[in-house]
Design an enzyme around this catalytic site. Structure first.
Site, PDB file in Angstrom:
ATOM      1  N   THR A  46       0.873  -1.317  -0.014  1.00  0.00           N
ATOM      2  CA  THR A  46       0.030  -0.028   0.002  1.00  0.00           C
ATOM      3  C   THR A  46       0.909   1.288  -0.069  1.00  0.00           C
ATOM      4  OG1 THR A  46      -1.586  -1.303   1.309  1.00  0.00           O
ATOM      5  CG2 THR A  46      -1.739   1.041   1.290  1.00  0.00           C
ATOM      6  N   HIS A  49       2.083   1.908  -3.327  1.00  0.00           N
ATOM      7  CA  HIS A  49       0.952   2.671  -4.099  1.00  0.00           C
ATOM      8  C   HIS A  49       1.153   4.091  -3.818  1.00  0.00           C
ATOM      9  CE1 HIS A  49      -1.303  -0.349  -6.060  1.00  0.00           C
ATOM     10  NE2 HIS A  49      -0.959  -1.116  -5.351  1.00  0.00           N
TER      11      HIS A  49
HETATM   12 ZN   LIG Z   1       0.102  -3.370   5.277  1.00  0.00          ZN
END
Ligand SMILES: [Zn+2]
Ligand SMILES: [Zn+2]
Length: 347
Positions: A46, A49
């Site tokens: 994440t 990202h």
């Molecule tokens: Zn994580």
């Protein structure tokens, strides 16, 4: 507290990269929040990202914001209505913030809360000296667990949750994908009593790490027909396939190598829709298909602690590198270069 400002990694602008700052305000503590001095924080997919500012990040973040959500540290302050922990307690953070009043929360399924918020995505994160977050998301860690290991409990929980749902004891198990979560899943499957573990990836260095984690067979699905190999070795196909890739090819190949009546656990997130021949992959096979997200609060965390205490579990094989917070660029670079294992930042 004497300090008025803190260091942190700020996602300041809607573009690739992030900023190291030393002038960030120490976050405020609400009545059900706790303030934690972060001792270690791991970098997640994440966070990549967010760093790269992909569509996923653009759709969710409000800038500027400190990100990072896999962390452990010491409680330094508690809100007025906090009774569960006190200053000095060592805690790790559960990323998912449940609302505590929806149907799922009320039926003991807080990890799939209908109004879920995520630390480091919807709320300020842990790549900083301090993080303030709801006490509901604090998991007290035992003294034997060091901070770096504790910062990996959150991703480890995703791996362990998949293995738990795979019901792997005594089974021929395939772990598809050997990123940090898949690696920890290999180790967990060993501790959970899998009969054999086949680890599959497209990178040999990640497979090597899976071997250190205790996988019996290593298959490179780029250079080998992984499904044919698994069927050849097991005779009838794998009892359990757990996918940590979300990759369409891997999912298809995973169903191909699953035996009739087998169990397929989906953990990795596909980018978009995934085409699958349901007749062949699921229906004729009478396959059981299970989706898994995050960690059960807090059953999975307790399982993780047990796995960590098992002498057969080698967390060091899932650590890619440890960096000072200010060296975050180097840590991200290692990930982009494909170095296996988790990168950990120390504020
Ligand atoms: Zn994580
Ligand atoms: Zn809820």
């Amino acid at each position: 507290m004497e300090e008025k400002r803190m260091q942190g990694i700020l996602k300041a602008k809607p573009e690739i990269g992030a900023e190291y700052r030393t002038d960030l305000p120490i976050p405020a503590v609400g009545e059900r929040d706790i303030l934690v001095r972060v001792k270690a924080a791991a970098i997640c997919g994440t966070d990549q990202h967010i760093y790269k500012w992909t569509q996923y990040a653009q759709d969710r973040l409000t800038l500027p914001m400190v990100f990072g959500h896999e962390f452990a540290g010491d409680v330094v302050l508690t809100g007025e209505k906090v009774t569960e922990v006190k200053a000095g307690d060592r805690v790790a953070g559960e990323t998912h913030i449940p609302c505590n009043h929806c149907y799922m929360c009320e039926t003991d399924n807080r990890h799939i809360c209908e109004n879920m918020k995520i630390i480091g995505v919807h709320a300020p994160g842990a790549f900083a000296d301090y993080i303030s977050f709801p006490v509901d998301c604090a998991y007290k860690i035992s003294d034997e667990i060091d901070y770096q290991t504790a910062s990996m409990l959150e991703p480890m929980g995703v791996g362990v949750h998949g293995v738990d749902k795979g019901d792997v004891r005594g089974k021929d198990v395939v772990i598809y994908g050997c990123g940090p979560i898949g690696l920890m899943a290999v180790g967990a499957a060993r501790v959970f009593g899998a009969e054999t573990i086949t680890a599959i990836d497209v990178f040999d260095n990640k497979l090597e790490a899976a071997g250190k984690m205790g996988a019996d067979d290593l298959l490179n699905s780029k250079t080998e027909d992984a499904a044919a190999k698994v069927i050849e070795r097991t005779g009838h196909g794998a009892d359990v396939v757990i996918d940590y890739t979300g990759n369409a090819f891997a999912i298809k190949s995973g169903f191909d190598m699953l035996r009739k009546g087998g169990r397929f656990v989906m953990v990795g997130l596909p980018n978009g829709e995934t085409a699958l021949d349901l007749s062949e992959s699921v229906i004729y096979k009478e396959a059981t298909v299970i989706g898994v997200t995050g960690r059960e609060m807090y059953k999975t965390w307790e399982q993780c602690e047990k796995v960590l205490k098992d002498p057969g579990f080698h967390m060091e094989a899932a650590v890619g590198g440890v960096f000072a917070l200010s060296d975050y660029e180097k840590a991200f670079q290692k990930i982009f270069e494909g170095v296996p294992g988790k990168m950990i930042l120390i504020p």
